[in-house]
Design an enzyme around this catalytic site. Structure first.
Site, PDB file in Angstrom:
ATOM      1  N   CYS A 227     -37.542 -84.689  64.216  1.00  0.00           N
ATOM      2  CA  CYS A 227     -39.520 -83.781  63.580  1.00  0.00           C
ATOM      3  C   CYS A 227     -39.724 -84.560  64.423  1.00  0.00           C
ATOM      4  CB  CYS A 227     -39.881 -85.298  62.649  1.00  0.00           C
ATOM      5  SG  CYS A 227     -39.179 -85.277  60.923  1.00  0.00           S
ATOM      6  N   VAL A 228     -39.784 -84.932  65.610  1.00  0.00           N
ATOM      7  CA  VAL A 228     -41.236 -84.230  66.659  1.00  0.00           C
ATOM      8  C   VAL A 228     -40.351 -85.072  67.975  1.00  0.00           C
ATOM      9  CG1 VAL A 228     -42.964 -86.868  65.651  1.00  0.00           C
ATOM     10  CG2 VAL A 228     -40.590 -87.373  66.261  1.00  0.00           C
TER      11      VAL A 228
END
Length: 2025
Positions: free
Chosen positions: A1992-1993
């Site tokens: 996600c990051v």
């Protein structure tokens, strides 16, 4: 968020999804952006009702109390008129937008109060065991978590301002436990799920607090926020518990109603304005209220009773309930007027008496307000904007708060509990809820206090440990009534127990936790400062010292003065090197905060620490360096007028270190900090010239060159390529260059500059206003507030209302007090003369005699020469490529300085590579006075220094022409033209550039958007007035003291002047206001002020928004004077230099022009001039340096355009022949009739390229497209968070203001209800469809039958539950109502603001005095008048079209399908006769001499644009003119890009305000679609996202591409993008089937789609990207029969489908053709798949996702509806083998045609010749072909084709049919389905911004290319244990740069979820790839572990492997094995 962990040594690998902060590395730098906004328990933030609910009534206390108020601003003013309303459940966002304002207020009956009080006591007595049990449980639970808290407290896990989604991930950590708890413990769990993002957004204890809240789940302190209840609780331990009593009252009202939920969701409370007759100054209203004495009695008795029963929860005294003042965050919110209440001072007096009656309460109030210095206006020492720059925020008051009830409901709804159950359950649940949590806290605290005061040390230790646990688990909600003032002294005593480190450490920790949990307690903890400092002076225990630093850092946010004056700055830095890195960061943050408002008298406190701080700049730690920079920036800012102090601060080491810091690669400084540091340098140079000299000697020129152009490759003079920088960065860098040069003189040609500064009749900088805090310290207001107060004071106002930081204060000039309207807190204010106001401290207009810079120019000419040579070209390039007015003005000043101070030889040298003359010519034609004046000055200097050269160039380039025009012009610049020239742009001539500062000691303002101490510079166009529009406009409220003035309250003088300035006939009217005065056009586009070249740093008082109260005479006088100066100067210029000019035209400068004119005349269409004239034109264009002016004035453009496009019968030569002649001359293609036998190939394109470049230069010089930007520097000196530009300040304005609208039933209809609710207030940025939803769910959309009752059916408050549910659950509701303003039908997707702005009568009236460009916020009339919006039902026959007008999608009309009746004939012809349509020539569309229909703008450059469009079409499609030409464009499209238009477009698209209001200029969208070649792909991609989708997506895209905008304050406002997210869970085994189902449900929904996989915990960005990639792969399966190509078996690294066959086509995928005889069922199945593919691709584009489909170019041509122009060339892109055969056969056809045309052939010889035509030695007949499609024997090309052999005679027909069937007929059904699916999401016409070959980039991301280590180093971010110098990071970059294409795909899919990077590669990856160190126990070997990821990051957690080979192996294993799974690590 998705983690792919691989930390088990060998076996099953999993990718992890950890949503706890703990999973992230322990630091706060992750907090920026994260992907997952949810887990099962999260309800998206926007659905919170009260965020959307700011209203006038809330500001005055007439708001019904809402339980789940989030973002509530606490207000302590009692309201005696208020009725209780049922607690609102959550409203969906659609209904947050609008509320009417009308609600009657009833006083409470006393008996009811008593009854409720008794009932409350009774109930609370019944549940003692529950609350005690719960307290024990929460403490026990807290203790273990507390251990984790202790480990992580100093390394903040999350930055407080983390995005909402980050907070959500953290919250979702433990969803399973929550489900199983009882209602009581669910409470504890539920508070874990509070919205940490909103709390963090303005939390006063950002990093540290967030650290606690993210690592300590249960009972988390996520909300230190405040609402009305907390205000009271923390003020007095004995105050009652309001929530409980209010809930019981609510319960009594809503108890059994099942309508509870919907009513609360959809009916915001409404209050009718009550008429009031209060006299001026009256302090009582009509309703009876307890007077102050009554209050005292009640309070006294209440206090006694609560002392007796301190164990039982107290009940609330209803009459003391406070009002709420909430931040509006929805899209529409209602407001009502202020109620009468008490007069402002009367109410305050009553409150003060009330507080005095209770000494303890009063004392605590005083302390709490002392603690919250942010409650006072922005000048406070603890201003939050400053902290904002380094991620520290201070406002405790603006924290958001979710009620527990709301959270519980969110939790249970997410678990599937039907929402309507909350109706009956709501009040009882909430009552139970509260009783369990709040009762034990204060009694527990009292017990612990006794323990702290005990004599036994072990008892004290136990008590202090438990106190820590209580505080770390608590927040203001749970710690209501905590005895702060008793506990703090006890803890301070323990802190002094030098012998007992444990006790000291825990006492220190308890004080820290207390400030986190109860932010206002810091006012009491201030007393501990000396003790904390003792721990740092003599370190006995390092833990205690570091804990003391943590506490001091929190204190320094509000009480930095106290720390500074106690000598704390030096003490904190004393043993800096001995501390851990987090403690060092704290120490430096304290130092930075201490420097925030330091005065020259306090310099000695910091002097000794400067060397240490200077040395610290060389440190590697980013946060330490940024704090140190902040420290110096604030010092320079505060001492900017103290030259001697500046020299002490700026030691040689400081300058050297900062210089090195700026050029470190990769950069350490963030964009905001970079801006601050460069600005600091500018301030130093402008105020202390000796420092400028020192910098020049330190080779600052090379540094600046590097910052603007990147690493020099030696040939800097020849080719300058600027590195991409934000407008603000460019502005600061050019400012610095400007300040390094000496100031310009004040006399001679520069005398006009001083004239430009005049017109300031009122000197509002003449005084400093200050306010006093509770400790007796005076704090200055920030500069703009000070000006507002001073202006009001000067015109004799009694009081004004000042709005700042979301709070409203009344400034009372009679009593000299500032009264907080919400809390009633009064503070003294004072006015002091400003010693700096009248002195010219800037060094601007007078060249100081001792200006060291001028001395240097004389003494060291070599240094000066190298400086100028290095930077002149760069400055020139910045000027040419910038569209923002501020940057251009600054560049112009810097260039003027350089030209003025350089000698003639040097000038000749530096100017030789630049077209200065043509630039001066275009500047002289500008409408911006500042630019015209600068151009005249420059022309004069150049003619003085280099007359020989420029006398020729000025003639040739049109300078002379323009100057003569200015000299002769009678109406010089009188009327503001429609367009602004040359990007000096709308606001280019905006408000004058005053840079005055209120005082040297002024605080860096606490308002993020307002400039406080803008440093001096030439034209630092001070937009502070506009930036603070919100403040100014809030003053237009009805004063509370009766009708003393009209409704608006700006000072009368301003209004008067305003109106006079606008139109002499206007009289004073409410229409005028500050907003109007802030519009530069209202007082003349070219007025004196608008161009005030406050040319050098004018630190003198400038013209502010208020100062425009200058009289009309002054303004118009100056305007006339400047016009006169321009005319006179132009006249002198012509006289002096061009009067002796020969009038016979024999001047040698005119030779080229005469040649060009002669050649142009020969381009005559009536006479055949052959190709000679074109040859002459070619030689002029290629060989001479013909200027843009000459091309323009020779008539060449128009004539050539006609020559290439005219298709008139009278033309002497046909168009095709003319085109071929043109191509022959400019491209060396064959002449007409001389085509060769072989292929026509491109030969040389140099002449055509030269022509294109000349045309582009012409376009750049002539175009006058306006740019609506707001890019004035808004920095608050060195003090604060830097908004990117004024756009964010304007966004803030929209955030605080609403439009007043009257909804009326349309006169044409009577069959819907009439709206009777009075005016509503609507968010300006709400969409029109929000009004529709508001009305429809209240029954206004229902069409009545004739016999039904008329208007009185049901109240406005009744909600239609089914409709409400429909609106909630569906993104695609049928429209019921349509809306009109006047006669104009409003599109549903238009903002209300835009509609009002465009269509309302007021808007029409005002258009003559204002326009969009100059004033984005519109005239004040828009905001003060009531606009009527008519509604009527949508007629049945209109419904279909309605979608197009304004529905979300506005579907484009699809092309007629092949089965429509009008196609039937063609089908038959094709099938029976083999006749297929001829190929369309795409050139035809472009060969027109007039603008196409979709170009509506007017511009002087229109002809040049049309000519370039034609030239581009010829270059791109020239081969359609020849039979056998090579299919390749002559000139690459990139050569047509116009840098000036691109700069304008980029600047326009970076402006948040323009995007939020959808106010994109028409020229940009029209040019983007008709002439996309002017702009590079990135620009068009941004333009596409801005115009194709909703504004939330556009804003999201803007934030993704410009991360620095995130630093502005727009993020926490309701204008931040609020994209709904819909999550779906899919099964990997049935991926394609479930994907189809998901797209069916959500394909056309506006919500962002998020995917989670069954039995995997991963959610968010990573799994979603992988979903698109995997579905793309599934669609390529061979068994689906969708594509043509060969079948291959792909090695599937994981998964069960081993051996599946996929289609592979190296040229790209294209649809498999169908014959006429294909089975209908099979066709239907394939069509369904293509429809799904269309939806999938459209949804991917819409959600910024990538698909992984290698589609062919013909596929993309179909998408763009270019299928009719597909030819045999396109066959090469789908089947090269067939294409080659077709090419050879076409060659035979061409030979046959030549033979047939050969007149010399006889019939026999022709027959013989035809038989000898062969392909590879075979005759056509021998090839054995029949009329079936090659490769598809079942597909006949015509009826009976299997039986028709191909011969030499029917070969041409056969080839035409093969091409047509393969590219059109055989695939049309699939593509029609594809288009249908695509257009169900958004219209395909939006893709017109792109060429077919670019769609692959749009859909699939960047092409595969090698990764080089340098790019990786620039784009990737090492963190948490790694730096760029770490061995592991270097290994990684080396490994990645050696990866092949397949390994790259594997790695990318593993780390990001998608196998491809976005366009731009790693640079565009958002968030950037971050490499963090994976840590292990000391006994473990990193080589035994695999890396893991958080997709996600884009986090790669990489162990520190011992060798590069091990790392390579582990990475590849992880990448292969870690596919297709998202698990916890």
């Amino acid at each position: 968020m998705s983690n792919r962990p691989n930390n088990n040594p060998g076996g099953s690998l999993r990718r992890s999804q950890r949503n706890t902060a703990g999973a992230q590395p322990q630091d706060d730098s992750i907090g920026g952006r994260s992907c997952s906004s949810s887990s099962a328990v999260i309800v998206p933030q926007p659905e919170d009702p009260d965020r959307a609910n700011t209203s006038e009534r809330q500001k005055t206390g007439q708001v019904p109390k809402k339980d789940n108020s989030r973002g509530v601003k606490r207000s302590a003013s009692p309201d005696y008129n208020r009725t209780n309303s049922p607690s609102s459940a959550k409203k969906p966002r659609a209904f947050q937008h609008i509320e009417s304002f009308s609600e009657t207020n009833k006083p409470h009956s006393k008996s009811k109060k008593r009854h409720l009080d008794q009932e409350q006591q009774l109930k609370s007595a019944q549940l003692p065991s529950t609350s005690k049990a719960h307290t024990r449980k929460s403490v026990a639970a807290g203790s273990s978590r507390n251990q984790k808290r202790k480990r992580t407290e100093s390394s903040c896990v999350k930055s407080g301002s983390g995005s909402e989604s980050t907070g959500a991930e953290e919250r979702s950590a433990k969803p399973i436990k929550l489900a199983s708890k009882s209602a009581t413990s669910a409470k504890a769990g539920c508070s874990t799920i509070t919205d940490s993002s909103s709390a963090a957004s303005t939390s006063s204890s950002s990093s540290a607090i967030a650290s606690a809240s993210s690592t300590v789940p249960a009972g988390a302190r996520v909300k230190q926020g405040k609402d009305q209840n907390k205000a009271r609780r923390s003020r007095s331990a004995s105050s009652p518990s309001p929530r409980r009593s209010s809930r019981e009252k609510e319960q009594s009202k809503t108890g059994g109603s099942s309508k509870f939920d919907w009513a609360a969701r959809f009916s915001p409370k409404v209050s009718l304005p009550k008429t009031k007759l209060s006299l001026p100054g009256s302090s009582k209203s009509e309703t009876s209220k307890p007077g102050p004495s009554g209050l005292q009695a009640k309070l006294a008795s209440l206090r006694k009773s609560t002392k007796k029963r301190s164990e039982s929860p107290p009940a609330e005294l209803p009459s003391l309930r406070r009002s709420t003042r909430q931040k509006t965050t929805g899209s529409c919110a209602s407001t009502s007027r202020r109620g009468s209440g008490l007069g402002k001072r009367g109410a305050a007096e009553a409150r003060r008496q009330e507080k005095m009656a209770d000494p303890e309460s009063n004392q605590e109030t005083v302390n709490s307000s002392a603690a919250r210095t942010d409650e006072a206006p922005q000048g406070a020492a603890a201003s939050s904007s400053v902290a904002g720059a380094v991620g520290m925020t201070t406002s405790g008051e603006s924290e958001s708060d979710d009620s527990e009830m709301g959270r519980l409901q969110a939790l249970l709804e997410a678990r599937g509990l039907p929402p309507h159950l909350f109706g009956p359950l709501g009040p009882r649940m909430s009552q139970l809820f509260h009783r369990t949590i709040g009762s034990g806290a204060s009694s527990k605290a009292q017990q612990l206090l006794q323990g702290l005061q005990a004599s036994d040390e072990s008892q004290q230790l136990q008590a202090v440990i438990e106190m820590c646990q209580l505080l770390v688990m608590g927040n203001e909600e749970t710690l209501g009534g905590f005895p702060v003032k008793s506990v703090v002294p006890a803890l301070i005593t323990l802190l002094q127990m030098e012998h007992n480190f444990d006790i000291m450490n825990h006492a220190c920790r308890a004080l820290t936790y207390m400030m986190e949990a109860l932010p206002r307690s810091s006012a009491v903890v201030v007393d501990a400062i000396p003790v904390f400092l003792e721990k740092l002076q003599v370190i006995q225990c390092i833990d205690v010292a570091e804990q003391a630093l943590t506490a001091l850092e929190m204190l320094s946010r509000r009480h930095s003065k106290a720390i500074l004056q106690a000598g704390g700055l030096a003490d904190c830095l004393l043993y800096l090197e001995f501390f851990s890195i987090n403690a060092q960061r704290n120490a430096l943050a304290i130092a930075a905060n201490c420097c925030q408002s330091i005065t020259p008298d306090e310099f000695h406190f910091v002097a000794d620490s400067l060397p240490l701080l200077t040395q610290r700049l060389t440190h590697q730690d980013k946060k330490s360096v940024e704090s140190t920079c902040l420290c110096f920036a604030r010092l320079v800012d505060n001492f900017q007028h103290e030259e001697n102090l500046l020299q002490q601060v700026a030691s040689k080491d400081l300058l050297t270190n900062v210089q090195q810091l700026l050029v470190v690669t990769p950069p350490i400084l963030s964009s905001g900090m970079f801006i601050m540091v460069v600005r600091m340098f500018s301030l130093m140079c402008s105020n202390c010239p000796t420092l400028a000299v020192q910098l020049m000697k330190q080779n600052i020129a090379e540094t600046l060159h590097f910052l603007l152009c990147g690493a020099s490759n030696g040939s800097c003079q020849e080719q300058i390529d600027l590195v991409p920088r934000s407008p603000q960065e460019l502005y600061e860098l050019t400012s610095l260059i400007c300040e390094l040069m000496p100031c310009l003189p004040k006399e001679g040609i520069f005398a006009v500059d001083t004239m430009l500064k005049k017109g300031n009749a009122q000197n509002t900088d003449g005084a400093i206003w200050q306010w006093r805090d509770d400790r007796g310290l005076w704090h200055p207001y920030n500069r703009i507030d000070s000006r507002i107060i001073e202006a009001a004071h000067q015109v004799g106002e009694d009081e004004i209302s000042l709005s700042t930081l979301g709070r409203v204060y009344t400034i009372d000039f009679n009593s000299m007090q500032q009264i907080n309207e919400d809390t009633g807190t009064a503070r003294a204010i004072q006015r002091k003369p400003n010693p700096l106001a009248n002195s010219n401290t800037s060094g601007y207009s007078e060249l100081k005699k001792d200006d060291a810079r001028a001395q240097l120019m004389k003494e060291d000419p070599e240094l000066a020469k190298s400086f100028i040579k290095t930077l002149f070209g760069v400055l020139y390039e910045v000027y040419s490529s910038s569209a923002g007015p501020a940057v251009r003005h600054k560049c112009l000043r810097a260039i003027l300085r350089i030209i003025y101070f350089a000698d003639a030889e040097l000038l000749k040298d530096v100017l030789k590579n630049h077209a200065v003359s043509s630039h001066i010519a275009s500047m002289l034609s500008s409408q911006d006075l500042k630019i015209v004046v600068g151009a005249l000055q420059m022309a004069e200097i150049l003619m003085q220094k280099l007359p020989d050269i420029f006398s020729v160039y000025f003639r040739r380039e049109g300078v002379m022409h323009q100057v003569k025009h200015l000299a002769e012009s009678e109406s010089l610049l009188t009327s503001p033209p429609k367009a602004c020239t040359n990007g000096s742009g709308s606001l280019g001539s905006t408000t004058p550039a005053s840079s005055g500062t209120a005082t040297a000691a002024t605080n860096a303002s606490a308002d993020l958007g307002s400039p406080s101490l803008q440093h001096s510079r030439d034209d630092s166009l001070d937009l502070s007035p506009q930036g603070r529009l919100s403040d100014v406009l809030k003053r237009k409220r009805l004063p509370k003291r009766g009708p003393r003035r009209p409704k608006y309250s700006p000072p009368r003088d301003d209004d008067k002047v305003d109106n006079q300035a606008k139109s002499p006939t206007t009289t004073q009217s409410p229409k005028s206001s500050f907003l109007a005065s802030l519009n530069p056009k209202t007082w003349g586009r070219l007025s004196a002020q608008s161009n005030s070249n406050n040319i050098e740093p004018a630190r003198t008082a400038g013209v502010s928004g208020l100062a425009r109260a200058a009289s009309k005479d002054t303004i118009s006088n100056n305007r006339e004077k400047i016009k006169g100066w321009i005319k006179e100067q132009a006249h002198k210029f012509v006289e002096r230099y061009f009067s002796s000019e020969n009038m016979d035209g024999s001047n040698p400068a005119l030779n080229v022009l005469q040649r060009l004119c002669a050649a142009t005349e020969q381009l005559n269409l009536q006479v055949d001039g052959g190709a000679e004239c074109l040859v002459e034109i070619r030689s002029i264009v290629s060989e001479s340096d013909v200027s843009s002016f000459e091309i323009q004035h020779s008539g060449f453009v128009k004539q050539l355009l006609l020559y290439l496009t005219s298709k008139n019968e009278k033309d002497a030569v046909g168009r095709e022949i003319r085109l071929k002649r043109f191509l022959h001359v400019f491209f060396s293609s064959p002449l007409p009739g001389e085509e060769p036998v072989g292929r026509v190939e491109p030969v040389g394109h140099a002449p055509l390229l030269a022509l294109v470049h000349k045309m582009n230069n012409c376009l750049s010089q002539m175009e006058q497209f306006p740019v609506k930007v707001h890019d004035f520097p808004s920095g608050n000196g060195a003090g604060g968070s830097f908004s990117l530009n004024r756009g964010s300040q304007a966004l803030k304005f929209f955030n605080t203001h609403q439009l007043k609208c009257q909804l009326q039933r349309h006169p044409d209809c009577a069959n819907v209800k009439q709206w009777k609710g009075g005016p509503v207030k609507i968010d300006p940025l709400a969409l029109v469809q929000a009004i529709e939803r508001y009305l429809v769910v209240r029954g206004y959309g229902r069409v009545r039958e004739d016999d039904e009752d008329s208007d009185d059916d049901g109240s406005d408050e009744e909600i239609d539950e089914s409709l409400a549910a429909q609106f909630l659950n569906s993104g695609n509701v049928r429209h019921r109502l349509q809306f009109y303003i006047g006669e104009h039908l409003l599109p549903y997707n238009m903002t209300v603001y835009q509609a009002v702005r465009q269509f309302s009568v007021q808007a029409e009236d005002e258009r003559e005095s204002t326009d969009d460009e100059s004033n984005p916020l519109g005239r004040a009339g828009i905001w003060t008048k009531t606009h009527t919006i008519w509604y009527k039902p949508v007629r049945e026959d209109e419904e279909s079209t309605k979608d197009c007008v304004g529905g979300k999608r506005g579907r484009a009309q699809t092309a007629p399908t092949k089965t429509s009746p009008r196609n039937a004939k063609k089908h038959d012809e094709l099938w029976h006769d083999g006749v297929c349509p001829s190929v369309a020539n795409p050139l035809e569309v472009y060969l027109i001499p007039t603008p196409p229909e979709n170009i509506t703008f007017e511009d002087p450059s229109l002809d040049v644009i049309l000519l370039l469009r034609v030239l581009h079409a010829i270059s791109r499609y020239w081969y359609y003119l020849y039979d056998n030409a090579m299919c390749k464009e002559i000139i690459p499209t990139s050569e047509f890009i116009n840098s000036k238009l691109t700069a304008k477009a980029n600047r326009q698209l970076q402006d948040p305000l323009v995007i939020m209001t959808g106010n994109i200029p028409t020229w940009l969208t029209e040019l983007g679609k008709t002439c996309p070649f002017f702009f590079p792909f990135d620009t068009r991609q941004m333009l596409f996202y801005v115009t194709a989708f909703d504004r939330d997506r556009a804003m999201q895209r803007l934030l993704d591409t410009n991360p620095e905008i995130n630093q502005s304050d727009s993020q926490d406002s309701r204008v931040a993008p609020r994209l709904d997210r819909k999550k779906r869970t899919v099964n990997r085994e049935e991926l394609l089937k479930q994907a189809e189902s998901v797209m069916q449900d959500l394909g056309s929904s506006r919500a962002m789609l998020e995917i989670q996989y069954e039995n995997e915990v991963g959610t968010g960005l990573g799994p979603t990207l992988e979903f698109y990639a995997l579905v793309s792969q599934e669609l390529q399966r061979a068994d689906l029969c969708l594509w043509r190509g060969e079948e291959v078996t792909l090695s599937n690294p994981k998964g069960s489908q081993e051996g599946t066959k996929y289609i592979q086509n190296l040229q790209g995928l294209f649809a498999l053709p169908f014959g006429r005889t294909a089975k209908p069922a099979h066709i239907a199945k394939v069509k369904m798949k293509f429809r799904f593919l269309g939806k999938l691709m459209a949804k991917a584009i819409m959600d910024f996702r990538l698909v992984d489909l290698p589609l062919g170019l013909p596929f993309y041509k179909w998408m763009l509806r270019q299928e009719t122009s597909l030819t045999s060339h396109d066959l090469f892109d789908i089947d090269p083998v067939v294409a080659r055969s077709v090419y050879h056969l076409e060659d035979i056809v061409r030979q046959k045609k030549r033979l047939e045309q050969d007149k010399s052939q006889t019939k026999e010889s022709l027959q013989y010749a035809l038989e000898t035509l062969t392909m590879n030695g075979c005759s056509v007949e021998d090839l054995g072909l029949d009329f079936t499609l090659p490769g598809f024997p079942n597909i006949e090309l015509k009826k009976g084709g299997k039986d028709i052999p191909v011969t030499i005679h029917n070969l041409e027909e056969y080839l035409r049919l093969v091409i047509f069937w393969a590219l059109n007929e055989g695939v049309c059904r699939q593509f029609d389905s594809f288009r249908d699916g695509f257009e169900s999401v958004f219209p395909l016409c939006h893709l017109q911004y792109f060429y077919p070959e670019e769609l692959d980039q749009l859909l699939c991301g960047s092409k595969a290319d090698t990764w080089d280590a340098k790019t990786l180093m620039e784009c990737c971010r090492p963190d948490h244990g790694y730096t760029h110098d770490s061995r592991a990071v270097k290994f990684l970059f080396e490994i990645l740069s050696s990866f092949d294409n397949e390994q790259q795909r594997l790695f990318l899919q593993f780390v990001t979820g998608s196998p491809r990077l976005p366009v731009g590669g790693f640079r565009s990856l958002n968030p950037p790839l971050t490499i963090v160190r994976k840590t292990f126990e000391s006994t473990e070997n990193p080589d035994d572990f695999l890396p893991s990821v958080m997709t996600c990051v884009n986090y790669l957690k990489l162990p520190d492997y011992s060798s590069i080979d091990i790392m390579r192996d582990k990475l590849l294993i992880a990448a292969r094995e870690g596919q297709q799974s998202f698990h916890l690590s």
